[in-house]
Structure formats: C-alpha cells, structure tokens
Design an enzyme around this catalytic site. Structure first.
Site, mmCIF file in Angstrom:
data_model
loop_
_atom_site.group_PDB
_atom_site.id
_atom_site.type_symbol
_atom_site.label_atom_id
_atom_site.label_comp_id
_atom_site.label_asym_id
_atom_site.label_seq_id
_atom_site.Cartn_x
_atom_site.Cartn_y
_atom_site.Cartn_z
ATOM 1 N N GLN A 174 41.913 52.264 43.562
ATOM 2 C CA GLN A 174 41.790 51.322 44.690
ATOM 3 C C GLN A 174 42.969 51.423 45.648
ATOM 4 O O GLN A 174 42.811 51.315 46.853
ATOM 5 C CB GLN A 174 41.703 49.877 44.182
ATOM 6 C CG GLN A 174 40.294 49.380 43.986
ATOM 7 C CD GLN A 174 40.242 47.908 43.585
ATOM 8 O OE1 GLN A 174 41.091 47.110 43.963
ATOM 9 N NE2 GLN A 174 39.244 47.545 42.814
ATOM 10 N N PRO A 188 37.271 46.916 37.517
ATOM 11 C CA PRO A 188 35.978 47.613 37.435
ATOM 12 C C PRO A 188 36.013 48.644 36.299
ATOM 13 O O PRO A 188 37.067 49.236 36.057
ATOM 14 C CB PRO A 188 35.883 48.349 38.785
ATOM 15 C CG PRO A 188 36.970 47.801 39.648
ATOM 16 C CD PRO A 188 38.007 47.220 38.753
ATOM 17 N N ASP A 246 35.170 42.510 47.811
ATOM 18 C CA ASP A 246 36.573 42.599 48.239
ATOM 19 C C ASP A 246 37.053 44.044 48.357
ATOM 20 O O ASP A 246 37.957 44.344 49.113
ATOM 21 C CB ASP A 246 37.489 41.798 47.304
ATOM 22 C CG ASP A 246 37.580 42.377 45.909
ATOM 23 O OD1 ASP A 246 38.544 43.085 45.614
ATOM 24 O OD2 ASP A 246 36.665 42.110 45.104
ATOM 25 N N GLN A 247 36.413 44.969 47.612
ATOM 26 C CA GLN A 247 36.836 46.373 47.671
ATOM 27 C C GLN A 247 36.484 47.014 49.017
ATOM 28 O O GLN A 247 37.071 48.018 49.399
ATOM 29 C CB GLN A 247 36.194 47.179 46.542
ATOM 30 C CG GLN A 247 36.708 46.785 45.159
ATOM 31 C CD GLN A 247 36.052 47.600 44.055
ATOM 32 O OE1 GLN A 247 36.185 48.814 44.011
ATOM 33 N NE2 GLN A 247 35.331 46.940 43.174
ATOM 34 N N HIS A 305 39.367 36.779 46.148
ATOM 35 C CA HIS A 305 39.849 38.157 46.303
ATOM 36 C C HIS A 305 39.537 38.697 47.700
ATOM 37 O O HIS A 305 40.367 39.343 48.329
ATOM 38 C CB HIS A 305 39.184 39.087 45.270
ATOM 39 C CG HIS A 305 39.963 39.233 44.002
ATOM 40 N ND1 HIS A 305 39.540 38.694 42.815
ATOM 41 C CD2 HIS A 305 41.128 39.872 43.735
ATOM 42 C CE1 HIS A 305 40.417 38.990 41.869
ATOM 43 N NE2 HIS A 305 41.390 39.699 42.398
#
Length: 364
Positions: free
Chosen positions: A104, A131, A296-297, A319
């Site tokens: 990430q 994840p 949020d990613q 998040h």
C-alpha cells in the site's frame, strides 16, 4: 531551495499506520518534505511498529530520501524525498507484519519511477488487521487496472501470525499519469467464490468446516447463485500454521467485494466461515460499488489521477475520511462526499467524488 516540511499530526482521526502510508507515499510522489508527530499516539503501543518502520524505510529507499526518527516506538519522523528510483527494492518486517500494507505504501511511489520496479516484500501474507494477499490480487488489482495501474504479484511463500516468513515479489510498471475512475453502477451480483485454507499442522477438516459454514450463511440471503468456495491444504508454499477464508462476490458491471476471516486459537472453524460470509453480505447490501476495505485504498489514486473520479460506496469509514484528510493536505485534490438518493440506494449509500490533482510522472 528547500521548502519547509509539511507538519502532520499522526494522532488525528483514525490515528494509525494509514496516516503514515498515505503521507509517506504522497511525500515521495510530490517531492514534499513531511514531518509527522504523535504517531499512533492513542494506541496501546504508541509509535512505530516493525511493519510501519519497514514501510517507511521502503519508501525512503524508493525515493532516495532522508528519513529521520525511524526506530521502533518512535512517535516523530521526518522524510525528505529525493528522486524516485526504479529497480529492485526489499522490505522485511521480520514479523508477521503485513506485506499487503507494505505494498500500500510502496505501490503509488513505484508508479512514478522512470522504469519498472521489483518490490520484494517479506512478512505476513494472511495477517490480521490487513488485507489478505488473496484480496490484493483478486479485488484490489483488477480495480487498480481501471486507474491504468499494472502490477504483478508472484507469491513465493505464505506467512501467518505470529511467525511471518511470507514473501511476495511485486513488479510495478510506471505510468505517465493515472486515469480517473467512475464506478457508480452496481448491477447484479453474478458470482460468488472463494478459498478456505489450512496450513502447517492444522487438519484439513477445518477448511471444509469454514467453507460449509460460509456457504450456509450466504444461502440464507442469496439463494439463486452457485457458491464455489474451495477447501485447500497449503503445502510447500506456506510457512507456519494458519487457517482462514476469503469469499469474493462479482457484479455484472465488474464491481468486486470480499469478506474474509482468519482462524484464531480456540475459535471454532464454523465461526470463522460465518464471520467472513457476514462481512461479504454486509458489503453487498449497501448497494455501493466497492467494499469497506477497498474504499480507503482508492483515495490516494483518486487524489493523484488526472480528472474527476466518482465511486459509489456504503458507509464512509474512518480510514477513508483519514486518507482524504491526508490527501487534501499533500495534493491539490478536492474531495466531496454526498448521500445517494436514488431508488437503489440504502440509507447508507454515498458517492465519493474527487477532482484529482493530475500528478504527472517527471521521470518518464
């Protein structure tokens, strides 16, 4: 001439490792020096944990940067980025710290290099509070392709809590700029599939029990689809003992959702399967186009893209709000969140819209 570092408070909002990941990556891409204070101030173990430390070192390595205050337990760091370097980079949490969280922080940076990068990431591949690698490959990766992001994941070894020992080699191709993404039409759920696994000394029956319990739970709500959850015994590519399950749903418009859970000592396999199934169902019910984990990613990529992105989501997570807050401080991106009022929306459906900053790759 060096401009003053942007001061960031690491204890605001979600107040965890995500603040570090988003701000370090954006610092690297925008060439902005940052100073983060009060890192994880509200946590039981404040300051940097091994996983955060290895992520920051990886970014600093990627951008030939100078990193101060980077040690376990440190609550203040500063990063002064240099030029982003392609080639081979390695990060090792030396714990079961998540390789997916390392990705990430590193992926956005590697997109702005002058050529492809190889990231060798070591730690936990199927770890709590992060994840699972299967999520990264099956859900995150296909959606990333909509932004024009292309990477490959070569899973060398799976690693579980508490030992870690997992290893993934990720090859990332650079981009000139990111495309904006619009995901506002959910369509119908067309497929549900997944994997229930055991590794090490744990009996195969656990995998079958997790899978059966998950199928039973989903069946109560979704009756018309065939649900294919494979039970697997991880053999040679697994380090240590572990069990868990991930279930993925696909929609007619290409939206992807997941529910997952990992085995813990003293928890019945059925319970693990049910937990994953309920998580998946919760993320399908709100009629958004992404699940609560992808939400949020995507923020950092929306902020960097050239143009307007719009994503239909369920309840906006803390998040996500935190990622937006960081992205707006470090880029020119502007986000708005509006409640959906069409006939398909539940009372918890939202559209996250972003006028992206259009960050362009100076190295390509």
């Amino acid at each position: 001439m060096e401009s003053a570092a942007v001061q960031l408070d690491g204890s605001v909002m979600e107040g965890g490792g995500q603040i570090l990941r988003v701000s370090a990556a954006l610092s690297c891409i925008t060439g902005t020096a940052i100073k983060i204070t009060k890192i994880r101030a509200g946590r039981n173990t404040p300051g940097l944990r091994p996983q955060h430390l290895s992520g920051l070192q990886l970014v600093s390595d990627l951008c030939s940067g100078s990193l101060q205050g980077a040690s376990i337990g440190s609550t203040d760091i500063s990063l002064t980025p240099g030029k982003i370097r392609s080639g081979n980079h390695t990060a090792d949490t030396q714990t079961a710290g998540s390789v997916c969280l390392l990705l990430q922080v590193a992926l956005p940076c590697a997109l702005y290099a002058d050529a492809s990068s190889q990231l060798c990431l070591k730690g936990g591949t199927n770890a709590e509070m992060a994840p699972q690698i299967d999520y990264t490959v099956k859900v995150f990766k296909p959606i990333m392709e909509k932004f024009g992001v292309h990477f490959d994941c070569d899973l060398k070894m799976r690693g579980y809590y508490p030992k870690g020992g997992g290893e993934v080699i990720v090859t990332v191709n650079p981009v000139k700029e990111l495309q904006p993404v619009v995901m506002t039409e959910r369509g119908n759920i067309t497929k549900i599939y997944g994997r229930a696994f055991v590794a090490g000394v744990l009996p195969f029956k656990l995998a079958k029990d997790m899978s059966a319990a998950a199928v039973r739970t989903i069946r109560k709500e979704i009756k018309e689809l065939y649900i294919n959850i494979q039970s697997l015994q991880e053999k040679d590519k697994a380090c240590g003992n572990g069990n868990g399950i991930i279930i993925i749903a696909e929609s007619s418009t290409g939206c992807l959702y997941a529910g997952s859970s990992l085995g813990k000592k003293g928890v019945y396999a059925d319970k693990i399967g049910i937990e994953a199934a309920e998580m998946l169902l919760r993320n399908i019910r709100h009629n958004g186009c992404v699940d609560e984990f992808l939400q949020d990613q995507l923020i950092i990529f929306m902020a960097l893209a050239k143009g307007t992105s719009r994503i239909r989501t369920g309840p906006v997570t803390l998040h996500t709000q935190t990622a937006i807050h960081m992205a707006e401080q470090l880029t020119q991106a502007k986000f708005t969140i509006t409640k959906c009022t069409d006939e398909l929306s539940s009372n918890e459906t939202y559209i996250i819209e972003c006028q992206g900053s259009g960050a362009s790759n100076p190295n390509l």
